[in-house]
Scaffold this active site. Sequence first.
Site, mmCIF file in Angstrom:
data_model
loop_
_atom_site.group_PDB
_atom_site.id
_atom_site.type_symbol
_atom_site.label_atom_id
_atom_site.label_comp_id
_atom_site.label_asym_id
_atom_site.label_seq_id
_atom_site.Cartn_x
_atom_site.Cartn_y
_atom_site.Cartn_z
ATOM 1 N N ALA A 6 -2.490 9.672 85.878
ATOM 2 C CA ALA A 6 -3.900 9.320 85.924
ATOM 3 C C ALA A 6 -4.029 7.830 86.197
ATOM 4 C CB ALA A 6 -4.578 9.684 84.612
ATOM 5 N N CYS A 7 -5.053 7.503 86.971
ATOM 6 C CA CYS A 7 -5.245 6.127 87.390
ATOM 7 C C CYS A 7 -6.728 5.867 87.583
ATOM 8 C CB CYS A 7 -4.497 5.898 88.688
ATOM 9 S SG CYS A 7 -5.002 7.083 89.963
#
Length: 100
Positions: A6-7
């Site tokens: 996740a970013c």
Amino acid sequence: MKILLACNAGMSTSLLVQKMKKEAAARGLDVEIVANPLNKALEMLEGADILLLGPQIAYAKADAEAAAGDIPVAVIAMADYGRMNAAKILDDAQEIINNK
């Protein structure tokens, strides 16, 4: 094994995913690696073995852990992320999965 990353926007993380897939293939590992913005990643937790957060969203770890339930959540080390050290990140993910 399924690894979710996740970013924020996903540009550098998508490059990291490609390097991690190449590293996993070189090791003969059967692994699915997917990167998405955090909100989308949290919708894709089913079947995941680990959720890795980019260092730029480390602040969201507690919320991600609450959403992930029994799935381990870890923040990728800034140095490893910056260097795109796919081998180390893959090693760290495997160690966390194996020790959960």
